[in-house]
Design a protein around this motif. Structure first.
Motif, PDB file in Angstrom:
ATOM      1  N   SER A 297       0.847  -1.187   0.000  1.00  9.77           N
ATOM      2  CA  SER A 297       0.000   0.000   0.000  1.00  9.77           C
ATOM      3  C   SER A 297       0.887   1.244   0.000  1.00  9.77           C
ATOM      4  O   SER A 297       2.003   1.225   0.535  1.00  9.77           O
ATOM      5  N   PHE A 298       0.379   2.326  -0.596  1.00 11.18           N
ATOM      6  CA  PHE A 298       1.189   3.542  -0.673  1.00 11.18           C
ATOM      7  C   PHE A 298       0.306   4.776  -0.682  1.00 11.18           C
ATOM      8  O   PHE A 298      -0.882   4.725  -1.014  1.00 11.18           O
ATOM      9  N   ALA A 299       0.908   5.892  -0.303  1.00  9.60           N
ATOM     10  CA  ALA A 299       0.316   7.216  -0.468  1.00  9.60           C
ATOM     11  C   ALA A 299       1.444   8.152  -0.872  1.00  9.60           C
ATOM     12  O   ALA A 299       2.538   8.095  -0.301  1.00  9.60           O
ATOM     13  N   VAL A 300       1.175   8.995  -1.863  1.00 11.36           N
ATOM     14  CA  VAL A 300       2.159   9.969  -2.325  1.00 11.36           C
ATOM     15  C   VAL A 300       1.547  11.354  -2.170  1.00 11.36           C
ATOM     16  O   VAL A 300       0.520  11.668  -2.788  1.00 11.36           O
ATOM     17  N   LEU A 301       2.145  12.178  -1.336  1.00 10.57           N
ATOM     18  CA  LEU A 301       1.666  13.529  -1.088  1.00 10.57           C
ATOM     19  C   LEU A 301       2.455  14.511  -1.934  1.00 10.57           C
ATOM     20  O   LEU A 301       3.689  14.494  -1.929  1.00 10.57           O
TER      21      LEU A 301
END
Length: 201
Positions: A132-136
């Protein structure tokens, strides 16, 4: 009897089994993003213990068997995931109280910053246990988040942050920990309040 433990991501079941009822376990809980804090647990029986975070100086060396893997995980491709605006930028990960809450919401995540080819500095939040990932990314005066994988990490962080703000944004001493056979939870206010599962190693 008080058992003083090293820096850990959860309370090993053996510690509870080996501590007599009414005995105390004092340990620093730490995620892979930040130290959560010093917790004092009272052992109820050979399988359960309950307590709260307390004021105190945490240790900084995590137990070797619970340390983060060397690999941060794979960087997501530019076309992977869904993008939306978010009211929260990466500063919530770096601040003490909101970082505490974010670590509870994303117990297996780590974050780092890296410039894109166009010079934009993005913040990557990666969970190497499930990809899982999040890129801000900065977007004018605000932020966007692109996330994907089996867990929408930033959704989890924002949901936990909202619960925390609803409760008045209390400090760590308002959080407690319950340990049972095969399950460990951090809770807010009381043991029946909002709760987050600790990773079982």
């Amino acid at each position: 009897m008080t058992f003083r433990a090293p820096h850990v991501r959860n309370i090993p079941e053996a510690w509870v089994r080996e501590t007599q009822p009414t005995g105390i376990i004092l340990a620093t809980l730490r995620g892979w993003m930040r130290s959560l804090g010093l917790v004092q647990l009272v052992v109820n029986d050979e399988q359960t213990a309950t307590g709260r975070f307390i004021a105190g100086e945490p240790h900084f060396m995590i137990a070797r068997q619970q340390d983060a893997p060397e690999s941060l995980g794979m960087l997501p491709g530019l076309e992977v995931g869904t993008t939306r605006t978010t009211p929260h930028g990466p500063e919530l990960l770096r601040m003490h109280d909101s970082g505490f809450v974010a670590q509870l919401a994303m117990p297996n995540a780590r974050f780092f910053t890296m410039p894109a080819d166009n010079g934009t500095v993005n913040t990557y939040v990666l969970d190497s246990t499930n990809d899982s990932f999040a890129v801000l990314s900065p977007d004018g005066d605000g932020w966007t988040v692109r996330q994907g994988g089996p867990v929408l990490l930033w959704d989890e962080a924002e949901r936990s942050l909202a619960l925390w703000h609803t409760a008045g944004a209390p400090g760590p001493s308002e959080f407690g920990v319950s340990v049972t056979a095969g399950s460990q939870r951090v809770w807010l206010g009381t043991s029946s309040g909002p709760s987050w599962s600790l990773p079982i190693v």
